[in-house]
Design a protein around this motif. Structure first.
Motif, PDB file in Angstrom:
ATOM      1  N   GLU A 290       0.901  -1.245  -0.064  1.00 60.54           N
ATOM      2  CA  GLU A 290       0.070  -0.107   0.020  1.00 60.54           C
ATOM      3  C   GLU A 290       0.865   1.317   0.027  1.00 60.54           C
ATOM      4  O   GLU A 290       0.652   2.108  -0.533  1.00 60.54           O
ATOM      5  CB  GLU A 290      -0.947  -0.070   1.299  1.00 60.54           C
ATOM      6  CG  GLU A 290      -1.604   1.305   1.263  1.00 60.54           C
ATOM      7  CD  GLU A 290      -2.677   1.085   2.363  1.00 60.54           C
ATOM      8  OE1 GLU A 290      -3.949   1.011   2.440  1.00 60.54           O
ATOM      9  OE2 GLU A 290      -2.126   1.091   3.752  1.00 60.54           O
ATOM     10  N   ARG A 291       2.127   1.316   0.915  1.00 63.40           N
ATOM     11  CA  ARG A 291       2.726   2.482   0.781  1.00 63.40           C
ATOM     12  C   ARG A 291       3.548   2.826  -0.406  1.00 63.40           C
ATOM     13  O   ARG A 291       3.627   3.783  -0.750  1.00 63.40           O
ATOM     14  CB  ARG A 291       3.823   2.276   1.924  1.00 63.40           C
ATOM     15  CG  ARG A 291       4.872   3.283   2.289  1.00 63.40           C
ATOM     16  CD  ARG A 291       5.835   3.276   3.041  1.00 63.40           C
ATOM     17  NE  ARG A 291       6.988   2.402   2.161  1.00 63.40           N
ATOM     18  CZ  ARG A 291       7.701   3.148   1.528  1.00 63.40           C
ATOM     19  NH1 ARG A 291       7.408   4.113   1.052  1.00 63.40           N
ATOM     20  NH2 ARG A 291       8.540   2.063   0.786  1.00 63.40           N
TER      21      ARG A 291
ATOM     22  N   TYR B 184       0.312   0.675  -4.774  1.00 63.92           N
ATOM     23  CA  TYR B 184      -0.381  -0.403  -5.300  1.00 63.92           C
ATOM     24  C   TYR B 184      -1.746  -0.273  -4.743  1.00 63.92           C
ATOM     25  O   TYR B 184      -1.794  -0.202  -3.638  1.00 63.92           O
ATOM     26  CB  TYR B 184       0.413  -1.717  -5.470  1.00 63.92           C
ATOM     27  CG  TYR B 184       1.763  -1.714  -6.164  1.00 63.92           C
ATOM     28  CD1 TYR B 184       1.743  -1.997  -7.411  1.00 63.92           C
ATOM     29  CD2 TYR B 184       2.786  -1.368  -5.355  1.00 63.92           C
ATOM     30  CE1 TYR B 184       2.855  -2.015  -8.033  1.00 63.92           C
ATOM     31  CE2 TYR B 184       4.217  -1.647  -5.816  1.00 63.92           C
ATOM     32  CZ  TYR B 184       4.243  -1.790  -7.246  1.00 63.92           C
ATOM     33  OH  TYR B 184       5.282  -1.957  -7.966  1.00 63.92           O
ATOM     34  N   GLY B 185      -2.789  -0.640  -5.455  1.00 57.33           N
ATOM     35  CA  GLY B 185      -4.173  -0.493  -5.447  1.00 57.33           C
ATOM     36  C   GLY B 185      -4.819  -1.544  -4.596  1.00 57.33           C
ATOM     37  O   GLY B 185      -5.589  -1.372  -3.935  1.00 57.33           O
TER      38      GLY B 185
ATOM     39  N   THR C 102      -4.197  -2.060   6.911  1.00 57.67           N
ATOM     40  CA  THR C 102      -4.123  -0.981   5.738  1.00 57.67           C
ATOM     41  C   THR C 102      -5.216  -0.127   5.589  1.00 57.67           C
ATOM     42  O   THR C 102      -5.986  -0.173   6.650  1.00 57.67           O
ATOM     43  CB  THR C 102      -3.966  -1.789   4.364  1.00 57.67           C
ATOM     44  OG1 THR C 102      -4.996  -2.615   4.221  1.00 57.67           O
ATOM     45  CG2 THR C 102      -2.652  -2.606   4.122  1.00 57.67           C
TER      46      THR C 102
ATOM     47  N   THR D 206      -6.365   1.807   2.764  1.00 49.11           N
ATOM     48  CA  THR D 206      -6.796   2.131   1.407  1.00 49.11           C
ATOM     49  C   THR D 206      -6.835   0.802   0.508  1.00 49.11           C
ATOM     50  O   THR D 206      -7.623   0.574  -0.487  1.00 49.11           O
ATOM     51  CB  THR D 206      -6.464   3.251   0.577  1.00 49.11           C
ATOM     52  OG1 THR D 206      -5.057   3.188   0.296  1.00 49.11           O
ATOM     53  CG2 THR D 206      -6.576   4.472   1.399  1.00 49.11           C
ATOM     54  N   LEU D 207      -5.795  -0.012   0.779  1.00 49.29           N
ATOM     55  CA  LEU D 207      -5.570  -1.255   0.053  1.00 49.29           C
ATOM     56  C   LEU D 207      -6.923  -1.978  -0.315  1.00 49.29           C
ATOM     57  O   LEU D 207      -7.536  -2.058   0.775  1.00 49.29           O
ATOM     58  CB  LEU D 207      -4.446  -1.952   0.285  1.00 49.29           C
ATOM     59  CG  LEU D 207      -3.951  -3.133  -0.415  1.00 49.29           C
ATOM     60  CD1 LEU D 207      -2.931  -2.461  -1.612  1.00 49.29           C
ATOM     61  CD2 LEU D 207      -3.098  -3.965   0.261  1.00 49.29           C
ATOM     62  N   GLN D 208      -6.913  -2.611  -1.327  1.00 47.84           N
ATOM     63  CA  GLN D 208      -8.210  -3.297  -1.653  1.00 47.84           C
ATOM     64  C   GLN D 208      -7.749  -4.940  -1.734  1.00 47.84           C
ATOM     65  O   GLN D 208      -6.596  -5.142  -2.054  1.00 47.84           O
ATOM     66  CB  GLN D 208      -8.965  -3.043  -2.881  1.00 47.84           C
ATOM     67  CG  GLN D 208      -9.576  -1.923  -2.531  1.00 47.84           C
ATOM     68  CD  GLN D 208     -10.837  -1.499  -3.719  1.00 47.84           C
ATOM     69  OE1 GLN D 208     -11.782  -2.288  -3.879  1.00 47.84           O
ATOM     70  NE2 GLN D 208     -10.693  -0.373  -4.318  1.00 47.84           N
TER      71      GLN D 208
ATOM     72  N   ARG E 142     -13.954  -2.547   0.335  1.00 49.73           N
ATOM     73  CA  ARG E 142     -12.539  -2.689  -0.023  1.00 49.73           C
ATOM     74  C   ARG E 142     -12.104  -4.121  -0.447  1.00 49.73           C
ATOM     75  O   ARG E 142     -11.094  -4.784  -0.235  1.00 49.73           O
ATOM     76  CB  ARG E 142     -11.722  -2.418   1.433  1.00 49.73           C
ATOM     77  CG  ARG E 142     -11.842  -1.094   1.717  1.00 49.73           C
ATOM     78  CD  ARG E 142     -10.904  -0.711   2.950  1.00 49.73           C
ATOM     79  NE  ARG E 142      -9.589  -1.342   2.647  1.00 49.73           N
ATOM     80  CZ  ARG E 142      -8.667  -1.211   3.798  1.00 49.73           C
ATOM     81  NH1 ARG E 142      -9.174  -1.134   4.982  1.00 49.73           N
ATOM     82  NH2 ARG E 142      -7.447  -1.677   3.226  1.00 49.73           N
TER      83      ARG E 142
END
Length: 283
Positions: free
Chosen positions: A31-32, A35-36, A58, A60-62, A92
């Motif tokens: 995530e940092r 990458y989504g 995390t 926002t990571l899906q 998510r």
């Protein structure tokens, strides 16, 4: 039958595909780097118990499945897992489903009909099509993915397949191909690593037929796979060269490209770190 009328899911331009779940701290680093999404393969069990620890670590990571196998994961149990995850981490989790390989499933009969029945069960259990994608290679299942889900997740393909898939499904359907990478400028070493993974699929009819449709010869797809085939499905070279290959999927219509790093888990984060810059990610 539920028709897919929703907007495309937004997983960012690039995600990460792994054979089995990443650890939560690995997910945080992914995530940092910008990458989504993390796509988890290996036909995960219906309980999907690995998802919440990743999402909790995390922001926002899906997380997506790439894919839940319809023969080994009961649809109602998968639906229960989806709703459990959605209740605590709304928006998510993306559920990817597919029929797997006829060579590895004793019950594998009329896979298209079985897939439709599975989608009917998910519909009845109120799994939204906006959070559902289907593993698809050929036109029939690509069209099904456009009708019954948010879109398609083609595996082990090329940018040329992505262009064809986009033509088949239309512009409004989510398209997320997977592509393998080996970060080395030693072509022979990269192909050797690629063959360790791709060799598994050289006995599987759905992949062989897809490669034939893409113009590969019988010599190309015979074990251990020609250099032409391996180079087409396993990007290697510098980080910039690999990023350029991945961007070809985007140029040909992909909404999201899932990157599978080959060579072992110890290569995952270093490779993703090197690729983040050339891919234009914040990392």
């Amino acid at each position: 039958m539920t028709e897919s009328l929703s907007l495309k899911p937004d997983l960012g331009r690039f995600g990460v595909w792994t054979m089995g779940p990443v650890k939560p701290d690995q997910a945080a680093e992914i995530e940092r780097l910008g990458y989504g999404a993390v796509w988890v393969g290996g036909s995960p069990a219906a309980e999907l118990s690995f998802v919440e620890p990743i999402l909790e670590r995390t922001e926002t990571l899906q997380v997506a499945t790439g894919i839940v196998n319809i023969w080994t994961a009961d649809a109602n149990a998968v639906a229960e897992s989806f709703h459990r995850i959605e209740a605590t981490h709304p928006g998510r989790f993306l559920l990817g489903v597919g029929v797997g390989h006829p060579e590895h499933t004793d019950e594998y009969r009329k896979p298209y009909d079985a897939l439709v029945e599975y989608l009917d069960a998910l519909d009845a259990a109120k799994v939204p099509t906006s959070r559902l994608v289907i593993a698809a290679l050929g036109d029939k299942v690509l069209k099904l993915s456009a009708r019954r889900s948010a879109g398609a997740h083609p595996y082990l393909t090329t940018p040329e397949h992505t262009a064809h898939a986009r033509d088949v499904v239309g512009e409004t359907v989510f398209l997320a191909p997977e592509h393998k990478v080996v970060l080395t400028t030693d072509g022979a070493a990269a192909r050797a690593i690629g063959r360790e993974t791709v060799g598994f699929y050289l006995n599987l009819s759905n992949y062989l037929n897809n490669w034939r449709r893409l113009g590969f010869t019988e010599e190309d797809i015979a074990k251990p796979g020609s250099d032409k085939l391996i180079d087409a499905v396993v990007a290697h070279g510098t980080a910039e060269a690999i990023a350029s290959r991945l961007q070809q999927h985007v140029a040909n219509g992909a909404d999201h490209v899932t990157i599978q790093v080959l060579g072992g888990w110890d290569k995952l984060l270093p490779t993703l770190t090197e690729l983040a810059g050339p891919l234009g990610l914040k990392g």
